[in-house]
Design a protein around this motif. Structure first.
Motif, mmCIF file in Angstrom:
data_model
loop_
_atom_site.group_PDB
_atom_site.id
_atom_site.type_symbol
_atom_site.label_atom_id
_atom_site.label_comp_id
_atom_site.label_asym_id
_atom_site.label_seq_id
_atom_site.Cartn_x
_atom_site.Cartn_y
_atom_site.Cartn_z
ATOM 1 N N GLY A 57 0.677 -1.265 -0.082
ATOM 2 C CA GLY A 57 0.171 -0.149 0.033
ATOM 3 C C GLY A 57 0.599 1.296 -0.045
ATOM 4 O O GLY A 57 0.284 2.320 0.220
ATOM 5 N N ASP A 58 2.175 0.954 -0.172
ATOM 6 C CA ASP A 58 3.109 2.375 -0.057
ATOM 7 C C ASP A 58 2.767 3.091 -1.409
ATOM 8 O O ASP A 58 2.379 2.451 -2.360
ATOM 9 N N SER A 59 3.214 4.225 -1.284
ATOM 10 C CA SER A 59 2.948 5.219 -2.561
ATOM 11 C C SER A 59 3.765 6.506 -2.105
ATOM 12 O O SER A 59 4.265 6.716 -1.048
ATOM 13 N N LEU A 60 4.255 7.070 -3.262
ATOM 14 C CA LEU A 60 5.081 8.213 -3.434
ATOM 15 C C LEU A 60 4.362 9.290 -2.753
ATOM 16 O O LEU A 60 4.959 10.243 -1.851
ATOM 17 N N GLU A 61 2.986 9.263 -3.026
ATOM 18 C CA GLU A 61 2.440 10.362 -2.249
ATOM 19 C C GLU A 61 2.247 10.238 -0.856
ATOM 20 O O GLU A 61 2.491 11.149 0.249
ATOM 21 N N ALA A 62 2.126 9.025 -0.219
ATOM 22 C CA ALA A 62 2.205 8.711 1.111
ATOM 23 C C ALA A 62 3.373 9.073 1.937
ATOM 24 O O ALA A 62 3.451 9.756 2.835
ATOM 25 N N ILE A 63 4.643 8.834 1.229
ATOM 26 C CA ILE A 63 5.861 9.057 1.446
ATOM 27 C C ILE A 63 5.821 10.523 1.664
ATOM 28 O O ILE A 63 6.505 11.266 2.761
ATOM 29 N N ALA A 64 5.527 11.279 0.729
ATOM 30 C CA ALA A 64 5.672 12.662 0.746
ATOM 31 C C ALA A 64 4.995 13.274 1.824
ATOM 32 O O ALA A 64 5.374 14.248 2.689
ATOM 33 N N ALA A 65 3.632 12.597 2.172
ATOM 34 C CA ALA A 65 2.835 13.410 3.270
ATOM 35 C C ALA A 65 3.440 13.141 4.414
ATOM 36 O O ALA A 65 3.419 13.875 5.455
ATOM 37 N N GLU A 66 4.148 11.978 4.704
ATOM 38 C CA GLU A 66 4.954 11.674 5.888
ATOM 39 C C GLU A 66 5.990 12.684 5.991
ATOM 40 O O GLU A 66 6.257 13.199 7.301
ATOM 41 N N ILE A 67 6.760 12.715 4.916
ATOM 42 C CA ILE A 67 8.127 13.832 5.129
ATOM 43 C C ILE A 67 7.590 14.950 5.378
ATOM 44 O O ILE A 67 8.108 15.793 6.375
ATOM 45 N N GLU A 68 6.373 15.609 4.867
ATOM 46 C CA GLU A 68 6.102 16.977 5.033
ATOM 47 C C GLU A 68 5.539 17.312 6.694
ATOM 48 O O GLU A 68 5.744 18.270 7.204
ATOM 49 N N ALA A 69 5.199 16.052 7.376
ATOM 50 C CA ALA A 69 4.672 16.181 8.512
ATOM 51 C C ALA A 69 5.785 15.581 9.603
ATOM 52 O O ALA A 69 5.667 15.657 10.802
ATOM 53 N N CYS A 70 6.993 15.298 8.929
ATOM 54 C CA CYS A 70 8.047 14.436 9.908
ATOM 55 C C CYS A 70 8.616 15.581 10.893
ATOM 56 O O CYS A 70 9.004 16.731 10.673
ATOM 57 N N ARG A 71 8.727 15.027 12.232
ATOM 58 C CA ARG A 71 9.413 15.879 13.156
ATOM 59 C C ARG A 71 10.677 14.873 13.764
ATOM 60 O O ARG A 71 10.775 14.766 15.088
ATOM 61 N N ALA A 72 11.154 14.107 13.025
ATOM 62 C CA ALA A 72 11.879 12.840 13.491
ATOM 63 C C ALA A 72 13.395 13.705 13.961
ATOM 64 O O ALA A 72 14.173 12.974 14.665
ATOM 65 N N CYS A 73 13.783 14.658 13.358
ATOM 66 C CA CYS A 73 14.990 15.254 13.872
ATOM 67 C C CYS A 73 14.987 16.822 13.809
ATOM 68 O O CYS A 73 13.941 17.399 13.471
#
Ligand code: URA
Length: 241
Positions: A57-73
């Motif tokens: 179920g992964d997609s480029l759009e899902a990865i991009a959305a996670e990156i945009e919300a990322c606070r991992a560092c």
């Protein structure tokens, strides 16, 4: 790919090379053995560890959305925009850079500053572009302050996104521009001068290292080896894919 197609590409690359060196057409050098090159590439591939399959179920759009919300560092604290990457969903190639600069941070797109403009020209010279056949990504997706190198923990926090992108995109080859990208995907501590010019491997995918376009903007002496690397990269791609 048919030998004749390879020969045509080879000849057109020769024309670009002559143009880059500022002179008229020079006599052609010895032609590579295209059939042997293909067989060697296939043999080298056989038995190599393969890239992990994409997550269900992964997609480029899902990865991009996670990156945009990322606070991992800590890089999230000063970013204007995260920069997930840009390009088609079924590219021939992926280019991996280091991380966004000021222009990229403002636009949310990779390689759109001066180095990016040169990268686009380098890619165009080997018939690649981000609109149709080449995905552009970075090791870290948020701008390091003052364009410093991304710290090891920042790279580690972000690398999973790039791995997922590569698993989904499954390119024919990866071009790492600069030391940070090369070391992030290959490990080790060797510089570009040692790593470039020879095919490497990332989880079974062919990977080539070359100089970062910003190095070419600083120092003309990197242009010739970078051009040699680009020709090598083009030879590995199938023109009809
Ligand atoms: N340099 C990089 O390594 N990546 C970018 O996106 C821009 C400049």
């Amino acid at each position: 790919m048919k030998a004749e197609e390879r020969r045509e590409i080879w000849e057109s690359l020769g024309v670009i090379e002559d143009w880059l060196s500022g002179g008229a057409r020079r006599p052609a050098g010895p032609e590579p053995d295209f059939v042997a090159a293909e067989a060697a590439a296939e043999a080298a591939d056989a038995g190599a560890p393969r890239l992990a399959p994409p997550r269900p179920g992964d997609s480029l759009e899902a990865i991009a959305a996670e990156i945009e919300a990322c606070r991992a560092c800590r890089l999230c604290e000063q970013r204007k925009r995260a920069v997930p990457g840009q390009g088609p969903a079924a590219p021939l190639a992926i280019v991996v850079g280091e991380g966004p600069g000021a222009e990229e941070d403002a636009q949310g797109l990779p390689f759109v500053g001066p180095a990016g403009k040169l990268l686009d020209k380098m890619l165009a010279s080997i018939a690649l572009d981000r609109a149709s056949n080449c995905f552009i990504a970075n090791v870290v997706k948020c701008r390091p302050p003052q364009n410093r190198d991304p710290a090891p923990d920042e790279q580690a926090a972000c690398l999973g996104y790039l791995r997922r992108q590569i698993s989904l995109l499954r390119p024919m080859a990866i071009l790492c521009v600069g030391r940070i990208a090369a070391q992030a995907l290959l490990g080790g501590s060797e510089g570009v001068g040692k790593l470039r010019g020879k095919w490497r491997e990332f989880e079974g995918l062919p990977l080539l290292v070359t100089y970062h376009p910003s190095a070419l903007l600083r120092d003309d002496s990197y242009k010739r080896p970078a051009w040699e690397d680009l020709k090598l990269f083009r030879e590995r791609l199938s023109p009809d894919a």
